[in-house]
Design a protein around this motif. Sequence first.
Motif, PDB file in Angstrom:
ATOM      1  N   GLN A   1     -73.615 -10.418 -58.266  1.00 20.60           N
ATOM      2  CA  GLN A   1     -73.165 -11.801 -58.119  1.00 20.60           C
ATOM      3  C   GLN A   1     -73.615 -12.339 -56.766  1.00 20.60           C
ATOM      4  O   GLN A   1     -73.267 -11.789 -55.734  1.00 20.60           O
ATOM      5  N   VAL A   2     -74.378 -13.410 -56.786  1.00 23.27           N
ATOM      6  CA  VAL A   2     -74.874 -14.011 -55.551  1.00 23.27           C
ATOM      7  C   VAL A   2     -73.742 -14.778 -54.884  1.00 23.27           C
ATOM      8  O   VAL A   2     -73.058 -15.581 -55.511  1.00 23.27           O
ATOM      9  N   GLN A   3     -73.562 -14.498 -53.605  1.00 24.09           N
ATOM     10  CA  GLN A   3     -72.530 -15.198 -52.861  1.00 24.09           C
ATOM     11  C   GLN A   3     -73.026 -15.480 -51.453  1.00 24.09           C
ATOM     12  O   GLN A   3     -73.640 -14.622 -50.817  1.00 24.09           O
TER      13      GLN A   3
ATOM     14  N   SER B   1     -74.357 -11.926 -50.056  1.00 23.71           N
ATOM     15  CA  SER B   1     -74.064 -10.711 -50.810  1.00 23.71           C
ATOM     16  C   SER B   1     -74.597 -10.895 -52.219  1.00 23.71           C
ATOM     17  O   SER B   1     -74.738 -12.018 -52.697  1.00 23.71           O
ATOM     18  N   GLY B   2     -74.922  -9.795 -52.849  1.00 29.09           N
ATOM     19  CA  GLY B   2     -75.456  -9.865 -54.194  1.00 29.09           C
ATOM     20  C   GLY B   2     -76.961 -10.016 -54.239  1.00 29.09           C
ATOM     21  O   GLY B   2     -77.562  -9.939 -55.320  1.00 29.09           O
TER      22      GLY B   2
ATOM     23  N   TYR C   1     -77.772 -22.062 -55.273  1.00 24.30           N
ATOM     24  CA  TYR C   1     -76.699 -21.225 -54.747  1.00 24.30           C
ATOM     25  C   TYR C   1     -76.231 -21.846 -53.432  1.00 24.30           C
ATOM     26  O   TYR C   1     -77.046 -22.091 -52.538  1.00 24.30           O
TER      27      TYR C   1
END
Length: 125
Positions: free
Chosen positions: A1-3, A25-26, A114
Amino acid sequence: QVQLVESGGGLVQPGDSLRLSCAASGFTLDHSVIGWFRQAPGKEREGVSCISSSGRSTYYKDSVKGRFTISRDNAKNTVYLQMNSLKPEDAAVYYCAVPSAGYGCSWESRWYNYWGQGTQVTVSS
């Protein structure tokens, strides 16, 4: 999961400095374009700075050139925005963002898919 998580905002006086951080993260940032945007109340979101995927190219909005510096620390998977000589007109919520695959640096927020949650920067005497 892109964060993406921004931090480092705060209340400062004109002329002061802040360093914003964008921790990912991710995914790894070291091959990603990262843009910094800001949005003041009642205004549209605007691009402030961007660093290319290689890190060799950086871009700045005219009004922040010479005062802001974007950089990345690949070991920490973090991109920074060093903001010096802050002015009241720099006050806004600042966001970092990653564009869709294949897109380079752009001031068009619609190309970024994102986003972090933002960090508030207030510049006031």
